[in-house]
Design a protein around this motif. Structure first.
Motif, PDB file in Angstrom:
ATOM      1  N   TYR A 162       0.857  -1.189   0.000  1.00 25.48           N
ATOM      2  CA  TYR A 162       0.000   0.000   0.000  1.00 25.48           C
ATOM      3  C   TYR A 162       0.886   1.229   0.000  1.00 25.48           C
ATOM      4  O   TYR A 162       1.818   1.350   0.814  1.00 25.48           O
ATOM      5  CB  TYR A 162      -0.914   0.018   1.224  1.00 25.48           C
ATOM      6  CG  TYR A 162      -1.668   1.324   1.394  1.00 25.48           C
ATOM      7  CD1 TYR A 162      -2.830   1.575   0.676  1.00 25.48           C
ATOM      8  CD2 TYR A 162      -1.208   2.314   2.254  1.00 25.48           C
ATOM      9  CE1 TYR A 162      -3.525   2.778   0.814  1.00 25.48           C
ATOM     10  CE2 TYR A 162      -1.890   3.511   2.404  1.00 25.48           C
ATOM     11  CZ  TYR A 162      -3.047   3.741   1.681  1.00 25.48           C
ATOM     12  OH  TYR A 162      -3.717   4.929   1.824  1.00 25.48           O
ATOM     13  N   PHE A 166      -1.624   7.880   5.601  1.00 29.60           N
ATOM     14  CA  PHE A 166      -1.933   7.209   6.857  1.00 29.60           C
ATOM     15  C   PHE A 166      -2.338   8.254   7.899  1.00 29.60           C
ATOM     16  O   PHE A 166      -1.866   9.393   7.870  1.00 29.60           O
ATOM     17  CB  PHE A 166      -0.716   6.444   7.390  1.00 29.60           C
ATOM     18  CG  PHE A 166      -0.354   5.215   6.595  1.00 29.60           C
ATOM     19  CD1 PHE A 166      -0.822   3.973   6.959  1.00 29.60           C
ATOM     20  CD2 PHE A 166       0.466   5.320   5.478  1.00 29.60           C
ATOM     21  CE1 PHE A 166      -0.481   2.846   6.238  1.00 29.60           C
ATOM     22  CE2 PHE A 166       0.815   4.202   4.753  1.00 29.60           C
ATOM     23  CZ  PHE A 166       0.338   2.961   5.133  1.00 29.60           C
ATOM     24  N   ARG A 171      -4.668   3.182   7.282  1.00 33.64           N
ATOM     25  CA  ARG A 171      -4.790   3.750   5.945  1.00 33.64           C
ATOM     26  C   ARG A 171      -5.974   4.707   5.913  1.00 33.64           C
ATOM     27  O   ARG A 171      -7.112   4.303   6.134  1.00 33.64           O
ATOM     28  CB  ARG A 171      -4.972   2.628   4.914  1.00 33.64           C
ATOM     29  CG  ARG A 171      -3.746   1.757   4.718  1.00 33.64           C
ATOM     30  CD  ARG A 171      -4.052   0.491   3.957  1.00 33.64           C
ATOM     31  NE  ARG A 171      -4.841  -0.416   4.774  1.00 33.64           N
ATOM     32  CZ  ARG A 171      -5.177  -1.654   4.405  1.00 33.64           C
ATOM     33  NH1 ARG A 171      -4.782  -2.125   3.240  1.00 33.64           N
ATOM     34  NH2 ARG A 171      -5.888  -2.422   5.191  1.00 33.64           N
ATOM     35  N   TYR A 177      -3.404   0.309  -3.405  1.00 32.35           N
ATOM     36  CA  TYR A 177      -3.058  -0.990  -2.837  1.00 32.35           C
ATOM     37  C   TYR A 177      -2.769  -1.940  -3.984  1.00 32.35           C
ATOM     38  O   TYR A 177      -3.605  -2.162  -4.862  1.00 32.35           O
ATOM     39  CB  TYR A 177      -4.207  -1.522  -1.986  1.00 32.35           C
ATOM     40  CG  TYR A 177      -3.838  -2.711  -1.130  1.00 32.35           C
ATOM     41  CD1 TYR A 177      -3.405  -2.534   0.178  1.00 32.35           C
ATOM     42  CD2 TYR A 177      -3.909  -4.005  -1.628  1.00 32.35           C
ATOM     43  CE1 TYR A 177      -3.057  -3.619   0.970  1.00 32.35           C
ATOM     44  CE2 TYR A 177      -3.559  -5.094  -0.853  1.00 32.35           C
ATOM     45  CZ  TYR A 177      -3.136  -4.891   0.443  1.00 32.35           C
ATOM     46  OH  TYR A 177      -2.783  -5.965   1.227  1.00 32.35           O
ATOM     47  N   ASP A 193      -8.586   2.161   7.571  1.00 27.86           N
ATOM     48  CA  ASP A 193      -8.144   0.869   7.020  1.00 27.86           C
ATOM     49  C   ASP A 193      -9.176   0.217   6.111  1.00 27.86           C
ATOM     50  O   ASP A 193      -8.960  -0.927   5.670  1.00 27.86           O
ATOM     51  CB  ASP A 193      -7.759  -0.114   8.132  1.00 27.86           C
ATOM     52  CG  ASP A 193      -6.250  -0.161   8.354  1.00 27.86           C
ATOM     53  OD1 ASP A 193      -5.505   0.414   7.536  1.00 27.86           O
ATOM     54  OD2 ASP A 193      -5.817  -0.773   9.337  1.00 27.86           O
TER      55      ASP A 193
END
Length: 275
Positions: A162, A166, A171, A177, A193
């Motif tokens: 990825y 962040f 994420r 990704y 995430d």
């Protein structure tokens, strides 16, 4: 008389000043309770405070060897710990210190076997750094208060990667990704995430993936029929018509459902009959 000087300090204060530790000394401190070690400090002093180069062992087995200032770790130093199980010394931190706290560029090892190389601020990973986790994951990018924060790259143990934003170790924001195993790339917006919105497409490395996607998006192909016959008889409703043509016409396919294949309705009007 001129050779007589007025002594302003008391006798006790003068003797106390003379007894202050200065320069290189070797001091051992006795413990008050049953512990693993007897803590000690061996190094330089200034006015009864640790200052300069020195080595200290505390009662729990922690060993610090490096620079001191005002009785605190300050400058470059190495922090290690003696293990009572196998009687080995394991390094935990090699780098800069400010006022007794980890601050600056350093190498750090953790109890689970993970390793960090990068910036620290007030005992926390803060700035730019790289982290090798014990489970095989790898992270490189920005940190804030011991969390992934900002732009970074996270590589999982299976090779999936990825690259993006962040927030507090998750994420969050825009990122891509890469599914290395299936040969796909997933770009869009992430939140805590989870993938919220974006696109999924075949990556350039799909052909070399271990398990590529079974249904790639195929190119749309059009077939044309060249009518070479000058005269063609078409019988319909008991009527016969003759026509002469040499033009291309789009072939109509039979009406059926094509699974897992994307086609464009706007490419050819004949495709409307099968969608």
């Amino acid at each position: 008389m001129p050779f007589l000087k007025v002594i302003k300090d008391s006798y006790v204060k003068r003797k106390t000043g003379l007894s202050k530790r200065n320069g290189l000394r070797h001091a051992i401190f006795s413990t008050k309770s049953k512990t693993l070690f007897k803590g000690y400090y061996r190094g330089e002093w200034n006015n009864d405070m640790k200052e300069g180069r020195g080595k200290m062992l505390d009662r729990d087995g922690w060993i610090y060897e490096g620079s001191w200032f005002n009785d605190k770790k300050n400058g470059y130093g190495v922090l290690s710990k003696f293990s009572k199980e196998d009687h080995t010394i394991r390094q935990h931190y090699i780098g800069e210190w400010v006022n007794g706290k980890k601050q600056g560029f350093a190498l750090s090892w953790f109890e689970d076997g993970s390793m960090y190389e990068g910036d620290f601020c007030r005992n926390k990973r803060h700035g730019y750094g790289r982290m090798w986790h014990c489970n095989g994951d790898y992270y490189e990018g920005s940190w804030r208060n011991d969390f992934y924060h900002g732009l970074g790259m996270l590589v999982k143990a299976n090779g999936n990667r990825y690259e993006g934003e962040f927030v507090k170790g998750k994420r969050h924001g825009y990122g891509t990704y890469y599914h290395i195993v299936s040969g796909q790339q997933q770009y869009g917006f992430w939140k805590s995430d989870y993938f919220i919105n974006g696109t999924m497409s075949d990556a350039d490395f799909r052909q070399s993936a271990l398990y590529p996607t079974p249904y790639p998006i195929p190119p749309l192909e059009l077939t044309c029929i060249k009518e070479l016959q000058d005269v063609e008889e078409i019988i319909a409703d008991d009527q016969t018509t003759k026509s002469s043509s040499s033009k291309c016409s789009c072939k109509k396919a039979q009406k059926h459902i094509i699974a897992n294949i994307c086609v464009s309705v706007n490419t050819c009007t004949c495709l409307k009959s099968i969608l």
